[in-house]
Scaffold this motif. Structure first.
Motif, mmCIF file in Angstrom:
data_model
loop_
_atom_site.group_PDB
_atom_site.id
_atom_site.type_symbol
_atom_site.label_atom_id
_atom_site.label_comp_id
_atom_site.label_asym_id
_atom_site.label_seq_id
_atom_site.Cartn_x
_atom_site.Cartn_y
_atom_site.Cartn_z
ATOM 1 N N LEU A 296 0.855 -1.192 0.000
ATOM 2 C CA LEU A 296 0.000 0.000 0.000
ATOM 3 C C LEU A 296 0.886 1.236 0.000
ATOM 4 O O LEU A 296 1.571 1.526 0.980
ATOM 5 N N ILE A 297 0.853 1.972 -1.108
ATOM 6 C CA ILE A 297 1.758 3.098 -1.333
ATOM 7 C C ILE A 297 1.122 4.427 -0.940
ATOM 8 O O ILE A 297 1.773 5.284 -0.345
ATOM 9 N N GLU A 298 -0.157 4.602 -1.281
ATOM 10 C CA GLU A 298 -0.858 5.833 -0.909
ATOM 11 C C GLU A 298 -2.289 5.491 -0.519
ATOM 12 O O GLU A 298 -3.002 4.818 -1.266
ATOM 13 N N LEU A 299 -2.673 5.959 0.656
ATOM 14 C CA LEU A 299 -4.002 5.695 1.186
ATOM 15 C C LEU A 299 -4.696 6.994 1.554
ATOM 16 O O LEU A 299 -4.052 7.931 2.025
ATOM 17 N N GLU A 300 -6.001 7.029 1.339
ATOM 18 C CA GLU A 300 -6.821 8.141 1.819
ATOM 19 C C GLU A 300 -7.454 7.677 3.131
ATOM 20 O O GLU A 300 -8.328 6.811 3.137
ATOM 21 N N LEU A 301 -6.984 8.234 4.225
ATOM 22 C CA LEU A 301 -7.429 7.821 5.551
ATOM 23 C C LEU A 301 -8.737 8.511 5.904
ATOM 24 O O LEU A 301 -8.849 9.732 5.814
ATOM 25 N N TRP A 302 -9.715 7.730 6.342
ATOM 26 C CA TRP A 302 -11.008 8.277 6.733
ATOM 27 C C TRP A 302 -11.214 8.223 8.232
ATOM 28 O O TRP A 302 -11.709 9.156 8.832
#
Length: 178
Positions: A132-138
């Motif tokens: 996982l290189i880029e995640l949008e954290l919610w």
């Protein structure tokens, strides 16, 4: 929240809950550690998301067991460091579910942290799972069984017997990680 993923797993992960009052802290994600789904989060995966959120005046939500209808507190600090995604926040004890969560944490019944996110960039790993290189954290939830067994909550307190115990357990965890 279409496309939202969570990191959750079946029972069996060992854990220790260390909590005092309503303040909690811990790592919701640890870099370089394969979770039970085979995924590995790399350093920097949350950086862009956290920056966008801060610029928009938003914040990562604290939920109970990934249930959007059960916010139980606020994360006052959410940041990447060399180990992973470090969080620090407080349960809102005016909320009934937060009082229940505090009691469960104090008893050692709940100690997991788990992320709710959307994958922006990932690569398949040859042995299965994803990098996982880029995640949008919610959101970061308090959970019974985190997908990443080392994603645990601990106490903020630096004083008293419980605080001393927490420091000892944290030191032991660090030693076991190498």
């Amino acid at each position: 929240m279409q496309g939202l993923e969570t990191k959750f797993h079946a029972p069996g992960a060992p854990g220790v809950v260390l909590t005092e009052g309503s303040v909690i802290q811990g790592y919701a994600s640890v870099f370089g550690v394969r979770d039970r789904g085979g995924d590995v989060v790399i350093p920097g995966a949350y950086a862009a998301s956290l920056k966008r959120m801060a610029a928009a005046g938003g914040r990562v939500r604290m939920l109970w067991q990934h249930d959007q209808g059960q916010p139980i507190g606020v994360w006052d600090e959410v940041a990447e460091d060399t180990q992973g995604l470090r969080v620090k926040g407080r349960l809102l004890t005016e909320v009934a579910k937060a009082r229940e969560a505090a009691a469960l944490m104090a008893a050692g019944a709940v100690d997991g942290l788990s992320i709710g996110y959307r994958t922006i960039r990932a690569e398949k790993l040859p042995e299965g799972g994803r990098k996982l290189i880029e995640l949008e954290l919610w959101e970061v939830s308090l959970v019974t069984f985190p997908m990443l067994p080392v994603a645990r909550a601990s106490a903020k307190s630096d004083t008293g017997l419980l605080g001393e115990f927490a420091r000892g357990i944290d030191a032991a965890r660090q030693a076991l990680r190498g």
